[in-house]
Design a protein around this motif. Structure first.
Motif, PDB file in Angstrom:
ATOM      1  N   GLU A  88      56.699  69.043  44.931  1.00 50.58           N
ATOM      2  CA  GLU A  88      57.426  67.864  45.378  1.00 50.58           C
ATOM      3  C   GLU A  88      57.261  66.714  44.387  1.00 50.58           C
ATOM      4  OE1 GLU A  88      57.178  68.391  50.224  1.00 50.58           O
ATOM      5  OE2 GLU A  88      55.465  67.565  49.148  1.00 50.58           O
ATOM      6  N   ALA A  89      56.048  66.533  43.887  1.00 47.42           N
ATOM      7  CA  ALA A  89      55.804  65.461  42.911  1.00 47.42           C
ATOM      8  C   ALA A  89      56.579  65.719  41.625  1.00 47.42           C
ATOM      9  CB  ALA A  89      54.309  65.358  42.619  1.00 47.42           C
ATOM     10  N   THR A  90      56.584  66.968  41.187  1.00 38.64           N
ATOM     11  CA  THR A  90      57.322  67.314  39.966  1.00 38.64           C
ATOM     12  C   THR A  90      58.802  67.034  40.123  1.00 38.64           C
ATOM     13  OG1 THR A  90      55.713  69.030  39.391  1.00 38.64           O
ATOM     14  CG2 THR A  90      57.891  69.182  38.368  1.00 38.64           C
ATOM     15  N   ALA A  95      63.517  63.846  38.711  1.00 38.85           N
ATOM     16  CA  ALA A  95      64.720  63.152  39.197  1.00 38.85           C
ATOM     17  C   ALA A  95      64.679  61.668  38.838  1.00 38.85           C
ATOM     18  CB  ALA A  95      64.848  63.334  40.706  1.00 38.85           C
ATOM     19  N   ALA A  96      63.512  61.027  39.005  1.00 41.25           N
ATOM     20  CA  ALA A  96      63.398  59.594  38.726  1.00 41.25           C
ATOM     21  C   ALA A  96      63.648  59.301  37.253  1.00 41.25           C
ATOM     22  CB  ALA A  96      62.014  59.093  39.143  1.00 41.25           C
ATOM     23  N   GLU A 121      53.362  58.875  38.819  1.00 46.54           N
ATOM     24  CA  GLU A 121      52.673  59.674  37.798  1.00 46.54           C
ATOM     25  C   GLU A 121      51.161  59.590  37.979  1.00 46.54           C
ATOM     26  OE1 GLU A 121      54.167  57.977  34.232  1.00 46.54           O
ATOM     27  OE2 GLU A 121      55.827  59.411  34.047  1.00 46.54           O
ATOM     28  N   THR A 122      50.676  58.371  38.270  1.00 49.88           N
ATOM     29  CA  THR A 122      49.234  58.188  38.485  1.00 49.88           C
ATOM     30  C   THR A 122      48.757  58.974  39.700  1.00 49.88           C
ATOM     31  OG1 THR A 122      49.351  55.973  37.504  1.00 49.88           O
ATOM     32  CG2 THR A 122      47.434  56.481  38.885  1.00 49.88           C
ATOM     33  N   ALA A 123      49.544  58.905  40.792  1.00 50.68           N
ATOM     34  CA  ALA A 123      49.156  59.600  42.023  1.00 50.68           C
ATOM     35  C   ALA A 123      49.278  61.113  41.886  1.00 50.68           C
ATOM     36  CB  ALA A 123      50.023  59.108  43.183  1.00 50.68           C
ATOM     37  N   ALA A 124      50.226  61.575  41.050  1.00 54.87           N
ATOM     38  CA  ALA A 124      50.491  63.010  40.951  1.00 54.87           C
ATOM     39  C   ALA A 124      49.440  63.749  40.142  1.00 54.87           C
ATOM     40  CB  ALA A 124      51.879  63.228  40.339  1.00 54.87           C
ATOM     41  N   GLY A 129      51.920  65.934  34.354  1.00 52.39           N
ATOM     42  CA  GLY A 129      51.999  66.583  33.043  1.00 52.39           C
ATOM     43  C   GLY A 129      53.023  67.698  33.025  1.00 52.39           C
ATOM     44  N   ALA A 130      53.086  68.458  34.119  1.00 55.65           N
ATOM     45  CA  ALA A 130      54.067  69.543  34.194  1.00 55.65           C
ATOM     46  C   ALA A 130      55.485  68.998  34.210  1.00 55.65           C
ATOM     47  CB  ALA A 130      53.807  70.381  35.447  1.00 55.65           C
ATOM     48  N   SER A 131      55.700  67.886  34.907  1.00 53.65           N
ATOM     49  CA  SER A 131      57.044  67.332  35.000  1.00 53.65           C
ATOM     50  C   SER A 131      57.537  66.808  33.663  1.00 53.65           C
ATOM     51  CB  SER A 131      57.074  66.200  36.041  1.00 53.65           C
ATOM     52  OG  SER A 131      56.345  65.074  35.576  1.00 53.65           O
ATOM     53  N   ALA A 132      56.608  66.407  32.780  1.00 54.75           N
ATOM     54  CA  ALA A 132      57.007  65.868  31.481  1.00 54.75           C
ATOM     55  C   ALA A 132      57.664  66.930  30.610  1.00 54.75           C
ATOM     56  CB  ALA A 132      55.793  65.276  30.771  1.00 54.75           C
TER      57      ALA A 132
END
Length: 316
Positions: A88-90, A95-96, A121-124, A129-132
């Motif tokens: 969900e965080a990714t 999307a953002a 990003e801080t909370a995730a 890192g994976a989303s980047a």
């Protein structure tokens, strides 16, 4: 002027806080507080139960109304701290970041989105890192949507290069946008300065768009009721008869029509009306061997000619 998509989203987010603090609020009071009609409020309430902290059923908003009062059955659950799974965080981060790159996004909205993204990003943690390593590129319609949405919000005129399939040509025009809406595709309703009339433009047919400094000043118009679909033929429109085989029966489902008579072999003889009969040549080409235009004769001949030209282009 009708609210655009972003304004409606903001309103619905505000509704969540408003209703949570006012259990059993009266529909009329809430509608008045948000400056909308009761029908618009009920429409928002039909959408909110499909929202929540995740896509799992137990995390969705549980809101209902009896037409007079509004009840929220799980405000304490929604108020609990949000905990996102890695997937969900990714998804949110990807999307953002993608939305932040949209042309036409208001600078204040872009800055707010980037601040929220940084906090996420801080909370995730590791999920950030994976989303980047993932990215999304919007097709051209996304940029057009953003420009139209900005023009509506700032009440500014637009310049378009627009493809008209009925005439098979690109035209340039200035328009005063009125609203965005979706009926299968996404459309803009606007006052066209070229034709001096209300026109509807499909966003994926906009070849080029520019936001102008001139203020938009569409005349006061009653918004069309789209509950029966985008195309609502008039009794004065020309009549067209189309015969289709079994593979073309879908035409009766997608086109408003006056009659659909069964033919031997599973086909249909469909009688419909349209203000632009020439636009049905494209339908005839799409049907191919599954259908043909029967009348009016000049349209049938035009469709046959278009088919012959298309075949000749392929050397057939």
């Amino acid at each position: 002027m009708a609210a655009n998509a972003i304004d409606q989203t903001r309103r619905m987010l505000s509704l969540v806080t408003y209703l949570r603090e006012r259990p059993g609020a009266h529909v009329s009071d809430v509608a008045r507080a948000f400056g909308i009609s009761e029908d618009e409020l009920i429409s928002d309430l039909d959408v909110l139960p499909m929202c929540g902290t995740s896509f799992r059923g137990g995390d969705l908003l549980d809101i209902d109304t009896d037409g007079d009062r509004i009840w929220w059955h799980n405000p304490d659950d929604v108020a609990a701290p949000l905990r996102l799974a890695a997937d969900e965080a990714t998804a949110l981060l990807v999307a953002a970041r993608a939305v932040a790159t949209l042309p036409g996004l208001r600078e204040g909205d872009r800055e707010a989105l980037l601040r929220a993204t940084a906090k996420l990003e801080t909370a995730a943690g590791e999920a950030a890192g994976a989303s980047a390593r993932l990215s999304v590129i919007f097709e051209s319609e996304g940029g057009v949507f953003a420009e139209v949405d900005r023009a509506i919000s700032e009440r500014r005129r637009l310049w378009l290069r627009y493809y008209s399939p009925a005439r098979d040509e690109l035209t340039e025009r200035e328009v005063d946008p009125i609203r965005l809406f979706a009926v299968g595709h996404t459309y803009m309703e606007a006052w066209c300065r070229l034709s001096e009339a209300r026109r509807t433009f499909r966003l994926d047919r906009v070849a080029e768009i520019k936001l102008l400094d001139a203020p938009a000043a569409p005349p006061e118009l009653e918004l069309r009721d789209l509950s029966e679909g985008l195309v609502q033929p008039s009794a004065d429109d020309p009549e067209v008869v189309v015969e289709v085989g079994p593979g073309g029966r879908w035409v009766a489902e997608y086109y408003p029509h006056d009659a659909a008579e069964e033919l031997p072999g599973g086909g249909l003889r469909i009688t419909l009306r349209t203000p632009a009969p020439a636009s049905l040549r494209r339908l005839a080409l799409r049907l191919g061997g599954d259908g043909r235009i029967v009348s009016p004769p000049e349209l049938a001949a035009s469709a046959r000619s278009a088919a012959a030209e298309a075949l000749a282009a392929y050397g057939v």
